[in-house]
Design an enzyme around this catalytic site. Structure first.
Site, PDB file in Angstrom:
ATOM      1  N   ASP A 111       0.872  -1.179   0.000  1.00 41.36           N
ATOM      2  CA  ASP A 111       0.000   0.000   0.000  1.00 41.36           C
ATOM      3  C   ASP A 111       0.907   1.227   0.000  1.00 41.36           C
ATOM      4  O   ASP A 111       1.296   1.729   1.041  1.00 41.36           O
ATOM      5  CB  ASP A 111      -0.990   0.001   1.166  1.00 41.36           C
ATOM      6  N   ARG A 133       5.521   2.297   1.443  1.00 40.77           N
ATOM      7  CA  ARG A 133       6.353   1.162   1.832  1.00 40.77           C
ATOM      8  C   ARG A 133       7.733   1.183   1.192  1.00 40.77           C
ATOM      9  O   ARG A 133       8.621   0.453   1.624  1.00 40.77           O
ATOM     10  CB  ARG A 133       5.656  -0.157   1.450  1.00 40.77           C
ATOM     11  N   ARG A 153      -4.809  11.498   2.885  1.00 35.25           N
ATOM     12  CA  ARG A 153      -4.777  10.381   1.933  1.00 35.25           C
ATOM     13  C   ARG A 153      -5.740  10.629   0.773  1.00 35.25           C
ATOM     14  O   ARG A 153      -5.667   9.951  -0.256  1.00 35.25           O
ATOM     15  CB  ARG A 153      -5.140   9.080   2.646  1.00 35.25           C
ATOM     16  N   LYS A 175      -9.703   2.661  -3.909  1.00 39.49           N
ATOM     17  CA  LYS A 175     -10.271   2.384  -2.590  1.00 39.49           C
ATOM     18  C   LYS A 175     -10.813   3.677  -1.962  1.00 39.49           C
ATOM     19  O   LYS A 175     -10.489   4.771  -2.439  1.00 39.49           O
ATOM     20  CB  LYS A 175      -9.215   1.749  -1.675  1.00 39.49           C
ATOM     21  N   HIS A 176     -11.678   3.587  -0.927  1.00 38.26           N
ATOM     22  CA  HIS A 176     -12.290   2.420  -0.311  1.00 38.26           C
ATOM     23  C   HIS A 176     -13.776   2.462  -0.634  1.00 38.26           C
ATOM     24  O   HIS A 176     -14.511   3.246  -0.016  1.00 38.26           O
ATOM     25  CB  HIS A 176     -12.129   2.439   1.201  1.00 38.26           C
ATOM     26  N   HIS A 225     -10.278   1.098  11.448  1.00 36.84           N
ATOM     27  CA  HIS A 225      -9.270   0.348  12.187  1.00 36.84           C
ATOM     28  C   HIS A 225      -9.705   0.138  13.645  1.00 36.84           C
ATOM     29  O   HIS A 225      -9.281  -0.824  14.288  1.00 36.84           O
ATOM     30  CB  HIS A 225      -7.926   1.090  12.179  1.00 36.84           C
ATOM     31  N   ASP A 272     -10.837  -4.740   2.239  1.00 35.77           N
ATOM     32  CA  ASP A 272      -9.896  -4.119   3.141  1.00 35.77           C
ATOM     33  C   ASP A 272      -9.453  -5.190   4.149  1.00 35.77           C
ATOM     34  O   ASP A 272      -9.973  -6.313   4.166  1.00 35.77           O
ATOM     35  CB  ASP A 272     -10.551  -2.914   3.831  1.00 35.77           C
TER      36      ASP A 272
END
Length: 385
Positions: free
Chosen positions: A130, A138, A199, A229-230, A242, A312
């Site tokens: 991601d 990453r 984001r 997404k999402h 989360h 997800d």
């Protein structure tokens, strides 16, 4: 067959969820001081076409798989990025369809480690990260920082974003990554560090769509599969999935705002779509969209999406983990219409595959549903004849 499939993967490598984490924002070199006037969306659209309808050439590959191997292709499992040997063992022993590399360690992205993972597979493995930019990336320790989506939209043109995403995608592919869980098409102007925050490219649907198209096009140009997404829209949800199940505005409201980036979805090219853990009044009846047949039906029918759908994270987000074990969540997601069930927590995969294999044998997970998902997944990996 194995040699042919692996050759396809290595030729492509030579050619070229996202949990908040990674580095903070950084400006892009050469970026403009402010966002120029919007250009036509068609300029940012990828040149590839959406995936073909199911039933087009994968039957011989599927016929050669055991029932367990078939369901294993429908899971994407988080792996420890500092332990390449464990990732090799997972693929060798369970023949999972995909792995997800989170965290900040880079061992799996260096020294040709992912080639060894592919060598352990009978069918090519999708390798996902991601890498959105900003808080969620990453490859920053290896390839440098990407700006957040909000910063990109503020300081760069769509054409510059496409070029930046292509450059990043080429770096991913060279390291063995084939899928990026980006771009984020959510709409919000909330504080940068909120659940979605920076984001999101913009709270304006037209702006967000234009920049999402550009980012997706750049990844596609590089040979990496984008994941939008999402769905159906996390930007105005009541909190962070989360930490628990969150509620969005009613479906009728989403259609007029949050879902606009998904209109004319074929313009994004051959992408996947990630379905969020979002309770949508008027659609999901208290269930997360990721486990709701109505949510997948909405995406397939009203938005005419024919590509791969991925959940997800089913293992590390309390919107799911507070309600279901991983095996049960994975089963429910595939029953609902997901093609790939993702969980980043990894662990022992055998109980998940045991549960899925038994569900198929009992008719709890129809064989037709498995084959439908399997054809999409295999085509997305160029694993059919």
């Amino acid at each position: 067959m194995k040699r042919l499939l692996l050759t396809t993967v290595f030729v492509s490598l030579l050619a070229g969820c996202g949990s908040p984490g990674g580095s903070g924002n950084s400006p892009s070199p050469g970026s403009a001081a402010s966002r120029p006037p919007s250009s036509a969306s068609s300029q940012a659209a990828p040149t590839t076409s959406p995936a073909a309808p199911a039933g087009t050439g994968c039957e011989p590959v599927i016929a050669g798989m055991s029932p367990r191997e078939r369901v294993a292709q429908l899971v994407v499992v988080g792996v420890e990025p500092s332990d390449p040997a464990a990732a090799v063992a997972l693929v060798r022993d369970e023949q999972v369809g995909g792995i997800f590399i989170g965290g900040n360690a880079t061992d799996l992205l260096t020294d040709n480690a992912l080639a060894r993972v592919q060598e352990a597979a009978k069918v090519p493995v999708s390798v996902a990260v991601d890498d959105e930019g900003g808080r969620v990336q990453r490859l920053d320790q290896l390839e440098g920082d990407l700006p957040s989506a909000r910063e990109m939209a503020r300081t760069m043109t769509p054409e510059q974003v496409r070029a930046l995403a292509e450059e990043r995608g080429k770096a991913m592919l060279a390291r063995g990554v084939t899928v990026d869980y980006a771009p984020d098409a959510d709409l919000t102007d909330e504080d940068a560090n909120a659940a979605i925050g920076d984001r999101s490219f913009s709270a304006d649907p037209a702006v967000a769509r234009e920049y999402a198209l550009a980012f997706a096009a750049g990844l596609t140009d590089a040979g990496v599969r984008p994941v939008l997404k999402h769905f159906p829209g996390h930007g105005r949800a009541s909190g962070d999935s989360h930490t628990g199940l969150v509620r969005t505005p009613p479906l009728a409201d989403l259609r007029e705002h949050d879902l606009l980036p998904y209109e004319d979805i074929a313009q994004y090219g051959d992408i996947s779509v990630m379905v969020g853990h979002l309770d949508v009044p008027g659609l999901t009846e208290g269930q997360p969209a990721s486990l709701s047949p109505a949510a997948y039906q909405l995406l397939r029918t009203d938005y005419a999406f024919q590509g791969v759908t991925v959940t997800d994270d089913l293992g590390a987000m309390k919107a799911i983990s507070d309600r279901y074990s991983v095996p049960e969540a994975v089963l429910r997601a595939l029953q609902a219409g997901a093609d790939q069930a993702l969980w980043s927590s990894g662990g022992d995969v055998a109980p998940v595959l045991d549960r899925l294999e038994q569900a198929v044998a009992d008719g709890e997970l129809p064989g037709e549903r498995v084959e439908d998902a399997l054809e999409r997944v295999l085509r997305s990996k160029n694993a059919c004849g």
